[in-house]
Design a protein around this motif. Sequence first.
Motif, PDB file in Angstrom:
ATOM      1  N   PRO A 335       0.820  -1.222   0.000  1.00 16.72           N
ATOM      2  CA  PRO A 335       0.000   0.000   0.000  1.00 16.72           C
ATOM      3  C   PRO A 335       0.847   1.263   0.000  1.00 16.72           C
ATOM      4  N   SER A 336       0.361   2.260  -0.691  1.00 17.19           N
ATOM      5  CA  SER A 336       1.011   3.569  -0.686  1.00 17.19           C
ATOM      6  C   SER A 336       0.489   4.435   0.440  1.00 17.19           C
ATOM      7  N   LEU A 337      -0.641   4.060   1.020  1.00 21.13           N
ATOM      8  CA  LEU A 337      -1.236   4.813   2.113  1.00 21.13           C
ATOM      9  C   LEU A 337      -2.061   3.859   2.967  1.00 21.13           C
ATOM     10  N   GLY A 399      -3.578  10.558   5.893  1.00 19.07           N
ATOM     11  CA  GLY A 399      -2.714  11.179   4.907  1.00 19.07           C
ATOM     12  C   GLY A 399      -1.258  10.926   5.233  1.00 19.07           C
ATOM     13  N   THR A 400      -0.375  11.653   4.553  1.00 19.43           N
ATOM     14  CA  THR A 400       1.055  11.491   4.814  1.00 19.43           C
ATOM     15  C   THR A 400       1.497  12.306   6.023  1.00 19.43           C
ATOM     16  N   ALA A 401       0.717  13.325   6.392  1.00 14.91           N
ATOM     17  CA  ALA A 401       1.035  14.127   7.574  1.00 14.91           C
ATOM     18  C   ALA A 401       0.611  13.371   8.832  1.00 14.91           C
ATOM     19  N   ALA A 402       0.865  13.961   9.988  1.00 20.42           N
ATOM     20  CA  ALA A 402       0.498  13.333  11.260  1.00 20.42           C
ATOM     21  C   ALA A 402      -0.998  13.052  11.301  1.00 20.42           C
ATOM     22  N   ASP A 428       3.990  15.224  18.780  1.00 25.04           N
ATOM     23  CA  ASP A 428       3.730  14.093  17.893  1.00 25.04           C
ATOM     24  C   ASP A 428       4.211  12.808  18.548  1.00 25.04           C
ATOM     25  N   TRP A 429       3.488  11.721  18.270  1.00 25.20           N
ATOM     26  CA  TRP A 429       3.870  10.381  18.700  1.00 25.20           C
ATOM     27  C   TRP A 429       4.131   9.549  17.449  1.00 25.20           C
TER      28      TRP A 429
END
Length: 550
Positions: A335-337, A399-402, A428-429
């Motif tokens: 998977p890409s996401l 998404g790619t962000a947190a 952030d964790w």
Amino acid sequence: MSITGIRWAGPRALLVKLSDLAAVLAFHSRLLAEPLPGQLDAIAAAATVLLKFGTHAEALAARTAVGHVDLHEMPQHSPRQVTIEVVYDGEDLAEVGMLTGLGADGVVAAHTGQLWTAAFGGFAPGFAYLLGENHSLDVPRRSSPRTAVPAGSVALGGTFSAVYPRQSPGGWQLIGRTTAVLWDLERESPALVRPGDTVRYVAVREAVELTPPQRPAAEEVAGPALVVGSPGLQSLIQDLGRPGLGDLGVSAAGAVDQQSARQANRLVGNQPGAAVVETVLGGLSVKADGDQVLAIAGAVAPLEILDASGATVRRAAMCSPFALLDGETLGLGAPSLGARSYLAVRGGLDVQPVLGSRSSDSMSGIGPAPLSAGMRLPVGKAPLFQMVGAPEESTLRLGTAAAELRVTLGPRDDWFDSGSLKSLAGQDWITTEQSNRIGVRLAPGGGRALERNGVPERNCVPERGAGELPSEGAVAGSLQVPPSGHPVLFLADHPVTGGYPVIAVVVPEDIPTAAQLPPGHSVRFTIVDPATLEPLELAATGVVPEGTQP
């Protein structure tokens, strides 16, 4: 006997604190016999009963109703005495000897020299919390739980002793092992030890290897099917789970991202609870025996269809129904996401249900075996009057962000200092490699770990000499914090009870996003009100505004 407090455990559950174990057992028995409106589960523990409901409104109404529950003791089954033979060679035996001052031989003598009573079940099917006749073996749990405790391990944790029914994570001190089978679905009463029973441990010298009960071999069934070519990293059969069996130590299990599983079923025209394949990080391939209609939802992965010669004939789209013709093979790439993809086939996977569900529970081993190469997955009859769906937008909210996850504080947030409450939502964790269907392990993303505030006496009575929380029920989404300060976010196969404080609970609407977190992904928590799910601002001191806890 009385109720001493009520706290939220997420927006749809209440943790009811009681004055003593007798009150716990009476309250629990009454609610099993006379459930409150909307009650899904009632899980007894050392000093609390966890009540789960279908909606926040039902939980809110129950908060008023529990104060009127009659705590007269309900009749219990006739207790039995169970003998468990133990080889005392556990990894922590010497350390327990030092902690108690008894030495290894003294620990064995104290463990076998008293009668233990099963107070309640939980954690896992067949796991019984046993209380001794004295406090000579009260020891703290490990500062960080083991990721895998062998089946048959005999352990101590706080005031309790127990036997791990199967391999699972655990933070208790291991003093020995047994060949006794604590949970067997083939028995009339699956649990060897039930609440109220007494246990006598007996020391033996023979180191006999424990052989867990084997799953019955799947029968070969003629008819339409999917045949597994490769299971990938891990592929399991799942439906919407088996809620309501927490009292037996059985977790709900089911698809971790139920939103994606429902979408995949909707696309092929199935009912929401039809059995699907949940696969992690790609690599799954299945061959059609008979023409099939499939759909894939969840983690975004490339879908390739091959003919009998292995040549690519076409590609399929995510979140859209497509045909897999007889003899063709579908392959899922990495998977890409996201982390988990869900494969639904029109008609559903027609495997044998266990305890009312076709879900595979990785914690207890209940349900269908993990997919393996060559396994044949029978396909059920397609629904007559339900149309195949149209293509949809993905329900994936990662998404790619947190990843943003909303949490409600408690039920044990006051076990932590104000700095930890700020750190929970202010940094952030990072998800670690040690994550699975039981829980997502998190590490600080360059910030501080969560530090305890000591034992808040107003909340509970700590285990004698341990400064720890007595084991209590937990819900999916709980952020349980061991002494290391690195939280574990509980998912579908989480233990029914646990002994580390829960600082907050991810709201049910955000659990599908939590289920899709791959290793190394960033997570940020937002503290919200359990009634409105609107964000809350922590005061400068870190104290929670009034009204966020019942």
